[in-house]
Design a protein around this motif. Sequence first.
Motif, PDB file in Angstrom:
ATOM      1  N   ILE A  39       0.784  -1.002   0.040  1.00  0.00           N
ATOM      2  CA  ILE A  39      -0.097  -0.045   0.011  1.00  0.00           C
ATOM      3  C   ILE A  39       0.751   1.119   0.107  1.00  0.00           C
ATOM      4  N   ARG A  40       0.708   1.976  -0.970  1.00  0.00           N
ATOM      5  CA  ARG A  40       1.554   3.025  -1.084  1.00  0.00           C
ATOM      6  C   ARG A  40       1.116   4.401  -0.073  1.00  0.00           C
ATOM      7  N   LEU A  41       1.905   4.870   0.697  1.00  0.00           N
ATOM      8  CA  LEU A  41       1.588   5.884   1.645  1.00  0.00           C
ATOM      9  C   LEU A  41       2.114   7.254   1.508  1.00  0.00           C
ATOM     10  N   GLU A  42       1.471   8.195   1.944  1.00  0.00           N
ATOM     11  CA  GLU A  42       2.189   9.558   2.057  1.00  0.00           C
ATOM     12  C   GLU A  42       1.800  10.084   3.571  1.00  0.00           C
ATOM     13  N   VAL A  52      -2.283  10.181   7.381  1.00  0.00           N
ATOM     14  CA  VAL A  52      -1.640   9.441   6.448  1.00  0.00           C
ATOM     15  C   VAL A  52      -2.610   9.205   5.578  1.00  0.00           C
ATOM     16  N   ARG A  53      -2.137   9.189   4.278  1.00  0.00           N
ATOM     17  CA  ARG A  53      -2.965   8.967   2.947  1.00  0.00           C
ATOM     18  C   ARG A  53      -2.506   7.594   2.204  1.00  0.00           C
ATOM     19  N   ALA A  54      -3.536   6.959   2.148  1.00  0.00           N
ATOM     20  CA  ALA A  54      -3.110   5.346   1.489  1.00  0.00           C
ATOM     21  C   ALA A  54      -3.760   5.541   0.055  1.00  0.00           C
ATOM     22  N   GLU A  55      -2.966   4.815  -0.992  1.00  0.00           N
ATOM     23  CA  GLU A  55      -3.585   4.706  -2.243  1.00  0.00           C
ATOM     24  C   GLU A  55      -4.029   3.344  -2.435  1.00  0.00           C
ATOM     25  N   ILE A  56      -5.408   3.298  -2.411  1.00  0.00           N
ATOM     26  CA  ILE A  56      -5.930   1.809  -2.391  1.00  0.00           C
ATOM     27  C   ILE A  56      -7.007   1.822  -3.269  1.00  0.00           C
ATOM     28  N   PRO A  57      -6.937   1.891  -4.494  1.00  0.00           N
ATOM     29  CA  PRO A  57      -7.994   2.010  -5.450  1.00  0.00           C
ATOM     30  C   PRO A  57      -8.746   0.513  -5.589  1.00  0.00           C
ATOM     31  N   GLY A  58     -10.050   0.742  -6.023  1.00  0.00           N
ATOM     32  CA  GLY A  58     -10.943  -0.361  -6.491  1.00  0.00           C
ATOM     33  C   GLY A  58     -11.473  -1.186  -5.434  1.00  0.00           C
ATOM     34  N   ILE A  59     -11.459  -0.535  -4.121  1.00  0.00           N
ATOM     35  CA  ILE A  59     -12.291  -1.420  -3.068  1.00  0.00           C
ATOM     36  C   ILE A  59     -13.453  -1.061  -2.500  1.00  0.00           C
ATOM     37  N   ASP A  60     -14.320  -1.630  -1.829  1.00  0.00           N
ATOM     38  CA  ASP A  60     -15.370  -1.382  -1.046  1.00  0.00           C
ATOM     39  C   ASP A  60     -15.106  -1.000   0.149  1.00  0.00           C
ATOM     40  N   PRO A  61     -15.053   0.214   0.888  1.00  0.00           N
ATOM     41  CA  PRO A  61     -14.445   0.242   2.049  1.00  0.00           C
ATOM     42  C   PRO A  61     -15.367  -0.234   3.239  1.00  0.00           C
ATOM     43  N   LEU A  74      -0.482   2.330  13.460  1.00  0.00           N
ATOM     44  CA  LEU A  74      -1.725   2.508  12.791  1.00  0.00           C
ATOM     45  C   LEU A  74      -1.474   1.309  11.724  1.00  0.00           C
ATOM     46  N   THR A  75      -2.648   0.417  11.616  1.00  0.00           N
ATOM     47  CA  THR A  75      -2.502  -0.843  10.611  1.00  0.00           C
ATOM     48  C   THR A  75      -3.533  -0.396   9.726  1.00  0.00           C
ATOM     49  N   ILE A  76      -3.222  -0.583   8.297  1.00  0.00           N
ATOM     50  CA  ILE A  76      -4.458  -0.613   7.433  1.00  0.00           C
ATOM     51  C   ILE A  76      -4.303  -1.991   6.431  1.00  0.00           C
ATOM     52  N   ARG A  77      -5.448  -2.421   6.494  1.00  0.00           N
ATOM     53  CA  ARG A  77      -5.693  -3.838   5.988  1.00  0.00           C
ATOM     54  C   ARG A  77      -6.751  -3.788   4.921  1.00  0.00           C
ATOM     55  N   ALA A  78      -6.333  -4.149   3.629  1.00  0.00           N
ATOM     56  CA  ALA A  78      -7.345  -4.150   2.449  1.00  0.00           C
ATOM     57  C   ALA A  78      -7.497  -5.363   1.757  1.00  0.00           C
ATOM     58  N   ALA A 114     -10.940   8.223   9.959  1.00  0.00           N
ATOM     59  CA  ALA A 114     -10.568   7.683   8.825  1.00  0.00           C
ATOM     60  C   ALA A 114     -11.791   7.867   7.569  1.00  0.00           C
ATOM     61  N   GLU A 115     -11.284   8.233   6.356  1.00  0.00           N
ATOM     62  CA  GLU A 115     -12.296   8.532   5.179  1.00  0.00           C
ATOM     63  C   GLU A 115     -11.649   8.151   3.965  1.00  0.00           C
ATOM     64  N   TYR A 116     -12.596   7.562   3.248  1.00  0.00           N
ATOM     65  CA  TYR A 116     -12.315   6.738   2.046  1.00  0.00           C
ATOM     66  C   TYR A 116     -13.074   7.414   0.887  1.00  0.00           C
ATOM     67  N   ALA A 117     -12.065   7.994   0.177  1.00  0.00           N
ATOM     68  CA  ALA A 117     -12.822   8.775  -1.119  1.00  0.00           C
ATOM     69  C   ALA A 117     -12.081   8.569  -2.390  1.00  0.00           C
ATOM     70  N   LYS A 118     -12.640   8.398  -3.625  1.00  0.00           N
ATOM     71  CA  LYS A 118     -11.843   8.283  -5.055  1.00  0.00           C
ATOM     72  C   LYS A 118     -10.561   7.524  -4.949  1.00  0.00           C
ATOM     73  N   GLY A 119     -10.614   6.327  -4.223  1.00  0.00           N
ATOM     74  CA  GLY A 119      -9.421   5.442  -4.102  1.00  0.00           C
ATOM     75  C   GLY A 119      -8.265   5.894  -2.992  1.00  0.00           C
ATOM     76  N   ILE A 120      -8.489   6.927  -2.243  1.00  0.00           N
ATOM     77  CA  ILE A 120      -7.531   7.235  -1.323  1.00  0.00           C
ATOM     78  C   ILE A 120      -8.065   7.222  -0.034  1.00  0.00           C
ATOM     79  N   LEU A 121      -7.524   6.347   1.012  1.00  0.00           N
ATOM     80  CA  LEU A 121      -7.846   6.342   2.379  1.00  0.00           C
ATOM     81  C   LEU A 121      -7.005   7.681   2.980  1.00  0.00           C
ATOM     82  N   THR A 122      -7.682   8.413   3.771  1.00  0.00           N
ATOM     83  CA  THR A 122      -7.149   9.519   4.550  1.00  0.00           C
ATOM     84  C   THR A 122      -7.242   9.101   6.189  1.00  0.00           C
TER      85      THR A 122
END
Length: 143
Positions: A39-42, A52-61, A74-78, A114-122
């Motif tokens: 998962i690519r982060l910034e 933290v912003r995570a690039e996770i396109p194409g999922i149902d949050p 902080l752990t992000i699982r997709a 946490a918020e997910y919009a347009k393929g980006i998790l913030t």
Amino acid sequence: MSLLPVHRSHGSLLPDFTDLWNAFTPVGTLTPMFNFHTIRLEDALDDGHYTVRAEIPGIDPAEDLEVTVADGHLTIRAERSVQKEENGRSEFGYGSFVRTVALPPGAVEDGVDAEYAKGILTVTVPMTEAKPTAKKIEVKAGE
């Protein structure tokens, strides 16, 4: 200020290991055996928040995404399910993706948003004033 262990700016001369691996591995050969799901982060630390912003396109949050905070991490699982078409190829990454980031000193774990919009998790973590953690230790003389 980036708190992530590795931060590569756009246009870097050195691509990610995953990019190199995918460039030299023919589709369908060793990919299942050495499948690198990243998962690519910034991240940024400003205005009393760590973001933290995570690039996770194409999922149902609601169904495919889990964000947890425990013990200063902080752990992000997709999970992205395979949608195969018989006639064609795919370079999309499917399967499970996990990324854990150590939170900076002063992070308030109870107020994470946490918020997910347009393929980006913030993920936004509130911060308190971090106090110095260095402590002088007395050294005792031995025999």
